[in-house]
Design a protein around this motif. Structure first.
Motif, PDB file in Angstrom:
ATOM      1  N   GLU A  38      43.340  31.626  39.861  1.00 17.20           N
ATOM      2  CA  GLU A  38      42.591  32.242  40.961  1.00 17.20           C
ATOM      3  C   GLU A  38      42.731  31.443  42.249  1.00 17.20           C
ATOM      4  OE1 GLU A  38      38.131  32.530  40.780  1.00 17.20           O
ATOM      5  OE2 GLU A  38      38.698  34.641  40.935  1.00 17.20           O
ATOM      6  N   ARG A  41      45.960  32.294  43.634  1.00 18.59           N
ATOM      7  CA  ARG A  41      45.969  33.707  44.057  1.00 18.59           C
ATOM      8  C   ARG A  41      45.210  33.893  45.374  1.00 18.59           C
ATOM      9  NH1 ARG A  41      44.531  35.669  39.262  1.00 18.59           N
ATOM     10  NH2 ARG A  41      42.325  35.881  39.679  1.00 18.59           N
ATOM     11  N   ILE A  69      41.155  43.848  44.758  1.00 17.98           N
ATOM     12  CA  ILE A  69      40.287  43.687  43.582  1.00 17.98           C
ATOM     13  C   ILE A  69      41.176  43.478  42.369  1.00 17.98           C
ATOM     14  CG2 ILE A  69      40.060  46.161  43.053  1.00 17.98           C
ATOM     15  CD1 ILE A  69      37.025  45.494  42.434  1.00 17.98           C
ATOM     16  N   LEU A  70      40.734  42.597  41.498  1.00 17.24           N
ATOM     17  CA  LEU A  70      41.532  42.220  40.324  1.00 17.24           C
ATOM     18  C   LEU A  70      41.383  43.276  39.233  1.00 17.24           C
ATOM     19  CD1 LEU A  70      43.176  39.825  39.044  1.00 17.24           C
ATOM     20  CD2 LEU A  70      40.966  39.042  38.126  1.00 17.24           C
ATOM     21  N   THR A  98      52.179  51.486  44.129  1.00 15.97           N
ATOM     22  CA  THR A  98      51.561  52.399  45.093  1.00 15.97           C
ATOM     23  C   THR A  98      50.267  51.782  45.639  1.00 15.97           C
ATOM     24  OG1 THR A  98      52.489  54.269  43.900  1.00 15.97           O
ATOM     25  CG2 THR A  98      50.680  54.737  45.438  1.00 15.97           C
ATOM     26  N   SER A  99      49.358  51.444  44.713  1.00 16.39           N
ATOM     27  CA  SER A  99      48.093  50.840  45.141  1.00 16.39           C
ATOM     28  C   SER A  99      47.875  49.493  44.467  1.00 16.39           C
ATOM     29  CB  SER A  99      46.926  51.784  44.804  1.00 16.39           C
ATOM     30  OG  SER A  99      46.853  51.997  43.410  1.00 16.39           O
ATOM     31  N   SER A 100      48.946  48.936  43.921  1.00 16.29           N
ATOM     32  CA  SER A 100      48.791  47.672  43.193  1.00 16.29           C
ATOM     33  C   SER A 100      49.872  46.671  43.571  1.00 16.29           C
ATOM     34  CB  SER A 100      48.815  47.909  41.682  1.00 16.29           C
ATOM     35  OG  SER A 100      50.111  48.273  41.258  1.00 16.29           O
ATOM     36  N   HIS A 131      34.740  52.435  47.079  1.00 18.91           N
ATOM     37  CA  HIS A 131      35.404  52.017  45.839  1.00 18.91           C
ATOM     38  C   HIS A 131      36.577  52.936  45.488  1.00 18.91           C
ATOM     39  CE1 HIS A 131      35.185  49.018  42.603  1.00 18.91           C
ATOM     40  NE2 HIS A 131      35.860  49.925  41.914  1.00 18.91           N
ATOM     41  N   LYS A 133      40.689  53.395  45.430  1.00 15.77           N
ATOM     42  CA  LYS A 133      41.955  52.667  45.586  1.00 15.77           C
ATOM     43  C   LYS A 133      42.740  53.329  46.711  1.00 15.77           C
ATOM     44  CE  LYS A 133      43.997  55.511  42.077  1.00 15.77           C
ATOM     45  NZ  LYS A 133      43.935  55.797  40.670  1.00 15.77           N
TER      46      LYS A 133
HETATM   47  C1  LIG Z   1      40.776  48.069  39.642  1.00 13.11           C
HETATM   48  C2  LIG Z   1      40.230  49.504  39.773  1.00 13.11           C
HETATM   49  C3  LIG Z   1      39.792  49.787  41.206  1.00 13.11           C
HETATM   50  C4  LIG Z   1      41.372  50.458  39.426  1.00 13.11           C
HETATM   51  O1  LIG Z   1      40.901  51.752  39.597  1.00 13.11           O
HETATM   52  P1  LIG Z   1      41.533  52.963  38.778  1.00 13.11           P
HETATM   53  O2  LIG Z   1      41.162  52.769  37.355  1.00 13.11           O
HETATM   54  O3  LIG Z   1      41.136  54.240  39.424  1.00 13.11           O
HETATM   55  O4  LIG Z   1      43.058  52.741  39.041  1.00 13.11           O
HETATM   56  P2  LIG Z   1      44.337  53.171  38.242  1.00 13.11           P
HETATM   57  O5  LIG Z   1      44.163  53.118  36.780  1.00 13.11           O
HETATM   58  O6  LIG Z   1      44.803  54.449  38.828  1.00 13.11           O
HETATM   59  O7  LIG Z   1      45.321  52.003  38.643  1.00 13.11           O
HETATM   60  C5  LIG Z   1      45.586  51.735  40.004  1.00 13.11           C
HETATM   61  C6  LIG Z   1      46.798  50.857  40.083  1.00 13.11           C
HETATM   62  O8  LIG Z   1      46.558  49.630  39.370  1.00 13.11           O
HETATM   63  C7  LIG Z   1      47.427  49.502  38.250  1.00 13.11           C
HETATM   64  N1  LIG Z   1      46.642  48.994  37.136  1.00 13.11           N
HETATM   65  C8  LIG Z   1      45.346  49.271  36.880  1.00 13.11           C
HETATM   66  N2  LIG Z   1      44.954  48.638  35.749  1.00 13.11           N
HETATM   67  C9  LIG Z   1      46.025  47.953  35.307  1.00 13.11           C
HETATM   68  C10 LIG Z   1      46.260  47.108  34.183  1.00 13.11           C
HETATM   69  N3  LIG Z   1      45.281  46.849  33.304  1.00 13.11           N
HETATM   70  N4  LIG Z   1      47.482  46.579  34.025  1.00 13.11           N
HETATM   71  C11 LIG Z   1      48.473  46.842  34.918  1.00 13.11           C
HETATM   72  N5  LIG Z   1      48.317  47.620  36.016  1.00 13.11           N
HETATM   73  C12 LIG Z   1      47.117  48.172  36.189  1.00 13.11           C
HETATM   74  C13 LIG Z   1      47.952  50.906  37.957  1.00 13.11           C
HETATM   75  O9  LIG Z   1      49.218  50.853  37.343  1.00 13.11           O
HETATM   76  C14 LIG Z   1      48.019  51.470  39.383  1.00 13.11           C
HETATM   77  O10 LIG Z   1      49.166  50.940  40.035  1.00 13.11           O
HETATM   78  P3  LIG Z   1      49.975  51.779  41.152  1.00 13.11           P
HETATM   79  O11 LIG Z   1      50.734  50.730  41.921  1.00 13.11           O
HETATM   80  O12 LIG Z   1      50.847  52.727  40.431  1.00 13.11           O
HETATM   81  O13 LIG Z   1      48.991  52.463  42.054  1.00 13.11           O
HETATM   82  C15 LIG Z   1      39.063  49.772  38.803  1.00 13.11           C
HETATM   83  O14 LIG Z   1      39.568  49.760  37.499  1.00 13.11           O
HETATM   84  C16 LIG Z   1      37.975  48.760  38.948  1.00 13.11           C
HETATM   85  O15 LIG Z   1      37.199  48.799  39.882  1.00 13.11           O
HETATM   86  N6  LIG Z   1      37.910  47.811  38.007  1.00 13.11           N
HETATM   87  C17 LIG Z   1      36.944  46.701  38.063  1.00 13.11           C
HETATM   88  C18 LIG Z   1      37.583  45.536  38.835  1.00 13.11           C
HETATM   89  C19 LIG Z   1      36.752  44.285  38.752  1.00 13.11           C
HETATM   90  O16 LIG Z   1      35.548  44.339  38.670  1.00 13.11           O
HETATM   91  N7  LIG Z   1      37.434  43.126  38.757  1.00 13.11           N
HETATM   92  C20 LIG Z   1      36.790  41.835  38.617  1.00 13.11           C
HETATM   93  C21 LIG Z   1      36.191  41.391  39.913  1.00 13.11           C
HETATM   94  S1  LIG Z   1      37.383  41.142  41.189  1.00 13.11           S
HETATM   95  C22 LIG Z   1      37.836  39.486  41.014  1.00 13.11           C
HETATM   96  O17 LIG Z   1      37.312  38.841  40.171  1.00 13.11           O
HETATM   97  C23 LIG Z   1      38.910  38.907  41.863  1.00 13.11           C
HETATM   98  C24 LIG Z   1      39.381  37.685  41.502  1.00 13.11           C
HETATM   99  C25 LIG Z   1      40.395  37.091  42.223  1.00 13.11           C
HETATM  100  O18 LIG Z   1      40.836  35.910  41.850  1.00 13.11           O
HETATM  101  C26 LIG Z   1      40.976  37.695  43.348  1.00 13.11           C
HETATM  102  C27 LIG Z   1      42.014  37.087  44.064  1.00 13.11           C
HETATM  103  C28 LIG Z   1      42.576  37.715  45.146  1.00 13.11           C
HETATM  104  C29 LIG Z   1      42.114  38.928  45.532  1.00 13.11           C
HETATM  105  C30 LIG Z   1      41.092  39.546  44.833  1.00 13.11           C
HETATM  106  C31 LIG Z   1      40.504  38.942  43.722  1.00 13.11           C
HETATM  107  C32 LIG Z   1      39.464  39.542  42.961  1.00 13.11           C
HETATM  108  O19 LIG Z   1      39.018  40.732  43.325  1.00 13.11           O
END
Ligand SMILES: CC(C)(COP(=O)(O)OP(=O)(O)OC[C@H]1O[C@@H](n2cnc3c(N)ncnc32)[C@H](O)[C@@H]1OP(=O)(O)O)[C@@H](O)C(=O)NCCC(=O)NCCSC(=O)c1cc(O)c2ccccc2c1O
Length: 154
Positions: A38, A41, A69-70, A98-100, A131, A133
């Protein structure tokens, strides 16, 4: 060091293994790895200007409450990390979707180049107010390409 496993990572952060990071078995506890990842990152995202919209950073490039968002992260533990040592944690982008944004992480010994841990993370670009993407903004793609010194296919 020139043959470090992190030599191709544009962002590398150095730090000591702290005494309190070891567990009862005398090695660094696995959970610490995710903090080390982290740290690298967050440094990477500061370098590309995507640190908002939290109070900890400025949403200076994208505006409009867009932030990262991770979505996923994982680690492979290759060798135990033993005290005392100094470590380096690297972060680089391997894919812009696209969004990742997919990132590669690695942790190695600063002095000996021993590769301890490899991993990855997926970051999604999000409009925090709703919220939703959103597609990775063009200026963020350009900032990543400038930092990495290469272009990423769409
Ligand atoms: C994360 C979400 C907003 C995703 O929403 P949704 O489920 O609607 O999205 P998709 O399934 O359509 O996927 C979008 C996009 O991401 C890729 N993807 C999603 N999941 C995976 C996976 N498990 N493995 C691989 N790829 C994945 C998917 O292929 C799509 O890619 P495209 O490029 O084709 O668009 C939603 O799920 C959500 O809100 N989840 C909860 C998130 C959360 O609470 N995370 C923990 C807190 S955040 C955090 O801790 C954090 C830590 C850091 O160290 C950071 C460092 C730097 C920046 C940010 C940080 C951070 O936020």
């Amino acid at each position: 060091m020139p043959d470090s496993p992190l030599k191709d990572f544009p962002v590398v952060v150095a730090f000591p293994l702290h005494w309190g990071e070891m567990d009862a078995f005398g090695h660094a506890n696995n959970t610490r790895t995710f903090t080390w990842f982290e740290t690298a990152r967050i440094t990477y995202f500061a370098r590309i200007g995507l640190t908002g919209p939290s109070a900890a950073g400025n949403d200076r490039m994208t505006g409009g409450g867009i932030g990262p968002i991770l979505a996923a992260t994982n680690a492979d533990y290759l060798r135990p990390v033993l005290f005392p040592t100094r470590l380096v944690a690297g972060c680089r982008a391997t894919r812009i979707g696209t969004s990742s944004i997919t990132l590669e992480h690695a942790v190695a010994g600063e002095d000996d180049g021993v590769l301890y841990t490899r991993g990855s993370a997926v970051i999604v670009t999000l409009r925090y107010a709703t919220h939703e993407k959103i597609p990775v903004p063009a200026e963020i793609r350009e900032a990543i390409e400038a930092l990495e010194g290469r272009s990423f296919s769409a």
